[in-house]
Design an enzyme around this catalytic site. Structure first.
Site, PDB file in Angstrom:
ATOM      1  CD  GLU A 145      16.292  -5.027  19.021  1.00 17.54           C
ATOM      2  OE1 GLU A 145      15.864  -4.126  19.640  1.00 17.54           O
ATOM      3  OE2 GLU A 145      15.791  -6.325  18.656  1.00 17.54           O
ATOM      4  CD1 TRP A 146      15.540  -7.570  22.359  1.00 18.69           C
ATOM      5  CD2 TRP A 146      15.957  -8.153  24.488  1.00 18.69           C
ATOM      6  NE1 TRP A 146      14.379  -7.325  23.266  1.00 18.69           N
ATOM      7  CE2 TRP A 146      14.781  -7.392  24.468  1.00 18.69           C
ATOM      8  CE3 TRP A 146      16.578  -8.591  25.556  1.00 18.69           C
ATOM      9  CZ2 TRP A 146      14.083  -7.172  25.503  1.00 18.69           C
ATOM     10  CZ3 TRP A 146      15.995  -8.324  26.830  1.00 18.69           C
ATOM     11  CH2 TRP A 146      14.862  -7.564  26.790  1.00 18.69           C
ATOM     12  CD  GLU A 162       7.381  -4.364  20.506  1.00 18.87           C
ATOM     13  OE1 GLU A 162       8.419  -4.596  19.558  1.00 18.87           O
ATOM     14  OE2 GLU A 162       7.358  -4.854  21.388  1.00 18.87           O
ATOM     15  CG  ASN A 183       6.110  -7.244  23.724  1.00 20.37           C
ATOM     16  OD1 ASN A 183       4.948  -6.989  23.203  1.00 20.37           O
ATOM     17  ND2 ASN A 183       7.070  -7.049  23.285  1.00 20.37           N
ATOM     18  CD  GLU A 184       7.609  -9.071  20.001  1.00 18.88           C
ATOM     19  OE1 GLU A 184       9.123  -9.451  20.098  1.00 18.88           O
ATOM     20  OE2 GLU A 184       7.407  -8.168  19.004  1.00 18.88           O
ATOM     21  CE1 TYR A 244       8.807  -5.030  16.053  1.00 21.59           C
ATOM     22  CE2 TYR A 244       9.793  -3.355  15.324  1.00 21.59           C
ATOM     23  CZ  TYR A 244       9.404  -3.746  16.493  1.00 21.59           C
ATOM     24  OH  TYR A 244       9.280  -3.225  17.536  1.00 21.59           O
ATOM     25  CG  HIS A 262       9.319  -7.051  26.852  1.00 26.26           C
ATOM     26  ND1 HIS A 262       8.970  -7.574  25.734  1.00 26.26           N
ATOM     27  CD2 HIS A 262      10.362  -6.354  26.362  1.00 26.26           C
ATOM     28  CE1 HIS A 262       9.663  -7.647  24.548  1.00 26.26           C
ATOM     29  NE2 HIS A 262      10.468  -6.765  25.106  1.00 26.26           N
TER      30      HIS A 262
HETATM   31  O1  LIG Z   1      13.293  -5.960  17.580  1.00 25.44           O
HETATM   32  C1  LIG Z   1      12.498  -4.880  17.865  1.00 25.44           C
HETATM   33  C2  LIG Z   1      11.657  -5.016  19.008  1.00 25.44           C
HETATM   34  N1  LIG Z   1      10.892  -6.232  18.822  1.00 25.44           N
HETATM   35  N2  LIG Z   1       9.801  -6.422  19.720  1.00 25.44           N
HETATM   36  C3  LIG Z   1      10.469  -6.850  21.122  1.00 25.44           C
HETATM   37  C4  LIG Z   1      11.532  -5.696  21.544  1.00 25.44           C
HETATM   38  O2  LIG Z   1      11.979  -6.035  22.932  1.00 25.44           O
HETATM   39  C5  LIG Z   1      12.291  -5.391  20.472  1.00 25.44           C
HETATM   40  O3  LIG Z   1      13.477  -4.365  20.662  1.00 25.44           O
END
Ligand SMILES: OC[C@H]1NNC[C@@H](O)[C@@H]1O
Length: 445
Positions: free
Chosen positions: A405-406, A351, A164-165, A294, A119
């Site tokens: 949150e990045w 998620e 992930n993503e 989301y 991730h």
């Molecule tokens: O923005 C919320 C989430 N989205 N998907 C990846 C996660 O790392 C994020 O916190």
């Protein structure tokens, strides 16, 4: 009131860089997110995951929260830099030891570990030596790391997600540049998508070989409801392209064995370089798909755009702190599309959640009615999709804890448990108590 199926599984999750902290502890190597956060101006308030939620030391307390919630599964990610500090070669036993403690405590608590192998926290050494995901070699380094991890945990972790993503880390990290490693290069970004998918495909047989008859393998992709701002051919075409870029570019090679032709055509000579045999590696059969949802984006044509079309703000509807539109019908649309168009054998919703401006009351409670409403509305749509035959095996709310949150740092709170960062105190929010009742009754009111 709606009743979920008997065997339906409820969960929640976190990911390594966003919660663990202990960035310089027990042999962990530097990750590209450590380096990115150290670059002033990249993260709100110049924050980072150096300490985060101190989950590395407080994991037992957090597992107690999982037990209190009554979840049957817990999504987390394993930090590659803890296992192989330089990305390849030497293995860090103290890194394996941490995840041994975590996994054994989850199993002891009767909670199924769902482990994501990557991730976004790539070892910085691979960025320095190979150029990171720009280089095909990084996909093979990932396979080596996956072999080490799954050999060690293969008898205890049975549900694996490779990545992930990948779309988010590919494009926000290499095209838009607001995520690590902070590149702004369209051709590079598209090339990384192929190396992420190659890495995924290389990992699948390794996970199976190091597992047992209960081992299941998947990947988690993110989905956003995409609608055109108008029905003009230009806006419709722009939306179709963004659906291709964010969704079909990943779904098609995995489930249909080839990149979507319309996107390949649009890209022209920006299409990623591939090698013979890659398509078969990427399309290796999976046991399930992880899906994240989301919000909705409303897309507008822009004559100057090539790889990214702008979205417009929708007035007069609810938005979260992330300025994301609350659009519950989109989770139903996503689930039914996956079932209808891709015949995915099994889906886990990995998620779904929202950031709101949560605050602690004088009595140490946290009221978050908007998050309860968000979760309720989305779960009602999820239930409708299941009733229409979508093979959804479980739902996991993002996230267990408020976390990093990045690029937004810690100002965005997604947790059903509040984290007071100065003291690291955890406070179950009203949404956590609500979710606990949903799980206990397997129903949503
Ligand atoms: O923005 C919320 C989430 N989205 N998907 C990846 C996660 O790392 C994020 O916190």
């Amino acid at each position: 009131m709606v009743q979920f199926p008997e065997q339906f599984r409820w969960g929640t999750g976190t990911y390594s860089y966003q919660v663990e902290g202990a960035a310089h502890e027990d042999g962990r190597g530097e990750s590209i997110w450590d380096r990115f956060c150290a670059t002033p101006g990249t993260i709100v308030n110049n924050e980072s995951g150096l300490v985060a939620c101190d989950h590395y030391h407080r994991y037992a307390e957090d597992i107690a929260l999982l037990k209190q919630l009554g979840v049957q599964m817990y999504h987390f990610s394993i930090a590659w830099p803890r296992i192989m500090p330089t990305g390849r070669g030497p293995v860090n036993q103290l890194g394996l030891d941490f995840y041994d403690r975590l996994v054994d405590a989850l199993l002891e608590a009767g909670i199924e570990p769902f482990a994501t192998l990557y991730h976004w926290d790539l070892p910085q050494a691979l960025q320095d030596e190979l150029g990171g995901w720009a280089n095909r070699e990084t996909a093979y380094a990932f396979a080596e790391y996956v072999d080490v991890v799954t050999k060690h945990f293969g008898s205890r972790i049975h549900n694996w997600l490779t990545l992930n993503e990948p779309a988010v880390t590919a494009f926000e990290g290499h095209e838009i540049g607001i995520h690590a490693p902070g590149a702004r290069d369209v051709r590079l970004a598209w090339q990384t998508t192929h190396h992420f998918l190659l890495a995924h495909g290389l990992a699948v047989p390794i996970i199976r070989a190091n597992g047992d008859e209960k081992t299941r393998v998947g990947i988690t992709l993110n989905f956003t409801q995409l609608d055109p701002v108008s029905d003009t051919p230009e806006d419709v075409a722009a939306t179709r392209f963004m659906d291709g870029k964010m969704h079909r570019w990943f779904l098609d090679p995995i489930f249909r064995g080839a990149y979507p032709a319309d996107v390949v055509k649009h890209l022209g000579d920006y299409v990623p370089k591939t090698e013979t045999g890659d398509a078969e590696i990427i399309a290796r059969p999976l046991d399930f798909l992880g899906a994240n949802y989301y919000t909705r984006s409303v897309i507008k044509h822009d004559p100057t755009a090539f790889s990214e079309y702008p979205s417009v703000d929708v007035e007069g509807v609810e938005h979260t702190e992330m300025d994301w539109e609350v659009y519950p019908r989109g989770i139903y649309n996503m689930l039914t599309r996956l079932h209808r168009e891709y015949a995915v054998p099994r889906i886990y919703l990995v998620e779904n959640g929202a950031a709101f401006a949560d605050a602690v009351n004088p009595d140490d409670t946290v009221d978050d009615p908007r998050r309860i409403a968000y979760l309720r509305e989305h779960l009602l749509q999820v239930h409708t999709a299941i009733a229409e035959g979508v093979p959804l095996a479980g739902y996991s709310v993002w996230a267990l804890l408020d976390n990093f949150e990045w690029s937004e740092g810690y100002r965005m709170r997604f947790g059903i448990v509040y984290v007071d960062y100065p003291t690291q105190k955890r406070i179950m929010k009203a949404s956590g108590h609500w979710y606990q009742k949903v799980i206990a009754s397997n129903t949503v009111h």
